[in-house]
Design an enzyme around this catalytic site. Structure first.
Site, mmCIF file in Angstrom:
data_model
loop_
_atom_site.group_PDB
_atom_site.id
_atom_site.type_symbol
_atom_site.label_atom_id
_atom_site.label_comp_id
_atom_site.label_asym_id
_atom_site.label_seq_id
_atom_site.Cartn_x
_atom_site.Cartn_y
_atom_site.Cartn_z
ATOM 1 N N HIS A 204 0.713 -1.292 0.078
ATOM 2 C CA HIS A 204 0.038 -0.070 0.042
ATOM 3 C C HIS A 204 0.949 1.181 0.132
ATOM 4 O O HIS A 204 0.264 2.300 -0.052
ATOM 5 C CB HIS A 204 -0.936 0.134 0.922
ATOM 6 C CG HIS A 204 -0.347 0.303 2.522
ATOM 7 N ND1 HIS A 204 0.372 -0.593 3.232
ATOM 8 C CD2 HIS A 204 -0.190 1.720 3.037
ATOM 9 C CE1 HIS A 204 0.875 0.125 4.176
ATOM 10 N NE2 HIS A 204 0.448 1.349 4.381
HETATM 11 C C1 UD1 Z 1 -2.536 5.871 5.199
HETATM 12 C C2 UD1 Z 1 -1.223 6.571 5.834
HETATM 13 C C3 UD1 Z 1 -0.059 5.501 5.715
HETATM 14 C C4 UD1 Z 1 -0.702 4.375 6.358
HETATM 15 C C5 UD1 Z 1 -1.987 3.862 5.916
HETATM 16 C C6 UD1 Z 1 -2.463 2.432 6.763
HETATM 17 C C7 UD1 Z 1 -0.883 8.989 5.288
HETATM 18 C C8 UD1 Z 1 -0.156 9.996 4.919
HETATM 19 N N1 UD1 Z 1 -0.609 7.627 4.984
HETATM 20 O O1 UD1 Z 1 -2.051 5.855 3.822
HETATM 21 O O2 UD1 Z 1 1.049 5.966 6.603
HETATM 22 O O3 UD1 Z 1 0.358 3.263 6.551
HETATM 23 O O4 UD1 Z 1 -2.743 4.842 5.838
HETATM 24 O O5 UD1 Z 1 -3.211 1.936 5.692
HETATM 25 O O6 UD1 Z 1 -1.691 9.326 6.338
HETATM 26 N N2 UD1 Z 1 -9.361 4.827 0.184
HETATM 27 C C9 UD1 Z 1 -10.496 4.272 0.212
HETATM 28 N N3 UD1 Z 1 -11.368 3.942 1.441
HETATM 29 C C10 UD1 Z 1 -10.873 4.215 2.608
HETATM 30 C C11 UD1 Z 1 -9.513 4.769 2.637
HETATM 31 C C12 UD1 Z 1 -8.870 5.132 1.440
HETATM 32 O O7 UD1 Z 1 -11.079 4.105 -0.877
HETATM 33 O O8 UD1 Z 1 -11.626 3.905 3.469
HETATM 34 C C13 UD1 Z 1 -8.532 5.099 -0.952
HETATM 35 C C14 UD1 Z 1 -8.720 6.705 -1.388
HETATM 36 O O9 UD1 Z 1 -8.822 6.605 -2.958
HETATM 37 C C15 UD1 Z 1 -7.735 7.222 -0.807
HETATM 38 C C16 UD1 Z 1 -6.548 6.276 -0.974
HETATM 39 O O10 UD1 Z 1 -7.095 5.128 -0.509
HETATM 40 O O11 UD1 Z 1 -7.371 8.430 -1.811
HETATM 41 C C17 UD1 Z 1 -5.320 6.547 0.057
HETATM 42 O O12 UD1 Z 1 -5.965 6.727 1.417
HETATM 43 P P1 UD1 Z 1 -5.078 7.727 2.367
HETATM 44 O O13 UD1 Z 1 -5.504 7.496 3.819
HETATM 45 O O14 UD1 Z 1 -5.007 8.938 1.619
HETATM 46 O O15 UD1 Z 1 -3.710 6.912 2.405
HETATM 47 P P2 UD1 Z 1 -3.296 5.412 2.741
HETATM 48 O O16 UD1 Z 1 -2.394 5.075 1.436
HETATM 49 O O17 UD1 Z 1 -4.633 4.742 3.261
HETATM 50 N N1 UDP Z 2 -4.064 -5.160 8.517
HETATM 51 C C1 UDP Z 2 -5.669 -5.738 8.697
HETATM 52 N N2 UDP Z 2 -6.361 -6.289 7.728
HETATM 53 C C2 UDP Z 2 -5.706 -6.044 6.351
HETATM 54 C C3 UDP Z 2 -4.290 -5.629 6.386
HETATM 55 C C4 UDP Z 2 -3.728 -5.311 7.636
HETATM 56 O O1 UDP Z 2 -6.109 -5.711 9.755
HETATM 57 O O2 UDP Z 2 -6.519 -6.408 5.412
HETATM 58 C C5 UDP Z 2 -3.587 -4.958 9.802
HETATM 59 C C6 UDP Z 2 -2.174 -5.352 10.025
HETATM 60 O O3 UDP Z 2 -2.363 -6.762 10.484
HETATM 61 C C7 UDP Z 2 -1.400 -4.363 10.780
HETATM 62 C C8 UDP Z 2 -2.076 -2.903 10.375
HETATM 63 O O4 UDP Z 2 -3.207 -3.547 9.666
HETATM 64 O O5 UDP Z 2 -1.966 -4.586 12.341
HETATM 65 C C9 UDP Z 2 -1.298 -2.468 9.402
HETATM 66 O O6 UDP Z 2 -1.924 -1.494 8.691
HETATM 67 P P1 UDP Z 2 -1.302 -0.963 7.479
HETATM 68 O O7 UDP Z 2 -0.407 -1.838 6.678
HETATM 69 O O8 UDP Z 2 -2.366 -0.285 6.589
HETATM 70 O O9 UDP Z 2 -0.548 0.210 7.774
HETATM 71 P P2 UDP Z 2 1.078 0.581 8.396
HETATM 72 O O10 UDP Z 2 1.299 -0.299 9.718
HETATM 73 O O11 UDP Z 2 1.961 0.335 7.332
HETATM 74 O O12 UDP Z 2 1.070 2.035 8.556
#
Ligand code: UD1
Ligand code: UDP
Length: 363
Positions: A204
């Site tokens: 991601h």
């Molecule tokens: C965010 C965090 C990242 C973290 C990750 C955990 C920032 C800058 N990044 O990244 O550090 O590791 O969360 O998962 O804060 N979207 C959906 N549904 C949702 C959420 C997001 O469709 O419920 C889609 C949208 O198109 C959005 C994209 O995912 O633009 C990215 O979501 P965003 O929260 O901006 O960043 P993450 O990649 O999730």
């Molecule tokens: N996780 C989850 N379901 C999923 C993918 C990840 O519960 O489908 C959990 C994972 O085990 C970990 C946390 O989400 O505890 C990590 O989230 P993510 O990888 O989105 O973010 P990061 O840790 O890189 O910020």
């Protein structure tokens, strides 16, 4: 003691669960603010229900957007909540835009900030998370670190706040999940996987998910691994696959993001984990599952030093070699604390608490 906790993204709900339990057990009033950064049911609600987190007192519905739009909207809305609630502490977790917005809003109101998971560094300023971490750490009054390395990073940067090593709150979350999960690993069977004979992959990070070249290369090398791969797809990655009509190889089983209990079950029975997630590198370590990290760097350097985690980026040769030649190290020393981290965080919050009236600007 009254605290306001700011969360918004999947890993933060997981970290919030043990903290909110510990705060409530200590008789403290914890007001939870959900920024709405993550909003799909399987990116948000599922964690509240499974991990028994009470519904947030405030939901700001900020949703997705560019960094500026998203962080700016959060800042505006969090400020209003903080001015109303006037807590002793504002608690933020990790390194997302919700973290930075919470810290910034609190700092401008001269409210005390506690940063859980402080001091982590990838030393890669291209990552939005690195910017969020560095800024939050420099705004925080209490920096709750998972490791000695994190505390050293903070000392090297000369942060102003108080640095405490408490361990990693995700050990508490994992322990809770394992107790709740007991022997229910039914998701593995439902997906027709055999314990120890499949890989679990997540992708991601923008450097992988937003790059057509890197994502395509990853899928190509995943196909070469010739093992079934369970792939819970983050919405950022799902979006990229859909927009570019990417062909996902046959050995990859694409599934929607799963709840935490199913994820722990999938991790426990995997042969190996391939991921760019921060949290999963540690979970793999604690569960004794080899981890191949699809990044060039990591904040969780101890997992690499221990031999249980290998950094490969998206390099084809490195991934093939890591998966085929991984030898589990003989030992797995305790890393990032022994659980009860949330209780240690609460004790630190009590110890450094200072209930002076926050200074507020007249406008
Ligand atoms: C965010 C965090 C990242 C973290 C990750 C955990 C920032 C800058 N990044 O990244 O550090 O590791 O969360 O998962 O804060 N979207 C959906 N549904 C949702 C959420 C997001 O469709 O419920 C889609 C949208 O198109 C959005 C994209 O995912 O633009 C990215 O979501 P965003 O929260 O901006 O960043 P993450 O990649 O999730
Ligand atoms: N996780 C989850 N379901 C999923 C993918 C990840 O519960 O489908 C959990 C994972 O085990 C970990 C946390 O989400 O505890 C990590 O989230 P993510 O990888 O989105 O973010 P990061 O840790 O890189 O910020």
């Amino acid at each position: 003691m009254k605290t306001v906790t700011i969360v918004g993204a999947r890993p933060q709900f997981i970290k919030l669960a043990p903290m909110t339990r510990a705060l409530r057990a200590a008789g403290d009033t914890d007001i939870v603010v959900h920024t709405g950064q993550h909003y799909d049911t399987n990116m948000s609600d599922v964690f509240f229900s499974e991990l028994e987190i009470p519904p947030p007192e405030y939901h700001l519905d900020v949703g997705s957007g560019t960094h500026g739009v998203q962080t700016g909207e959060m800042l505006r809305k969090i400020e209003a909540v903080l001015m109303k609630e006037r807590p002793s502490w504002v608690i933020v977790y990790g390194d997302t835009n919700s973290t930075l917005a919470g810290a910034l809003a609190a700092s401008k109101l001269s409210m005390k900030i506690a940063h859980v998971e402080a001091g982590l560094r990838s030393f890669d300023r291209r990552m939005p998370e690195e910017i969020n971490r560095v800024l939050t750490d420099h705004l925080a009054d209490l920096l709750l670190c998972p490791s000695d390395t994190a505390a050293t990073n903070l000392r090297n940067e000369g942060v102003m706040g108080t640095v405490e090593i408490v361990g990693d709150i995700m050990t508490d979350a994992l322990r809770f999940a394992k107790e709740k999960l007991a022997l229910d690993h039914s998701i593995v069977r439902r997906l027709s996987m055999r314990p120890g004979e499949y890989l679990l992959a997540t992708v991601h990070r923008p450097e992988n998910a937003d790059s057509l070249r890197r994502l395509t290369e990853l899928f190509e090398v995943f196909a070469e691994l010739r093992l079934p791969i369970v792939f819970p797809v983050h919405p950022r990655t799902a979006h990229m696959i859909a927009v570019h009509k990417l062909i996902v190889p046959d050995n990859i089983m694409r599934i929607e993001p799963v709840g935490y209990l199913d994820m722990v079950a999938l991790m426990e029975y995997a042969k190996m984990i391939l991921t760019d997630s921060g949290g999963m590198q540690k979970e793999a370590y604690w569960l004794g599952i080899p981890c191949v990290t699809l990044r060039e760097n990591t904040e969780w350097v101890e997992t690499v030093a221990s031999g249980w985690n290998i950094l490969v980026g998206t390099d084809r040769e490195a991934i093939l070699k890591a998966v085929s030649e991984f030898v589990k190290p003989d030992s797995r020393p305790e890393l990032y604390g022994d659980s009860h981290v949330a209780e240690r965080c609460v004790l630190a919050l009590e110890r450094y608490r200072c209930d002076q009236e926050p200074f507020t600007h007249q406008v």
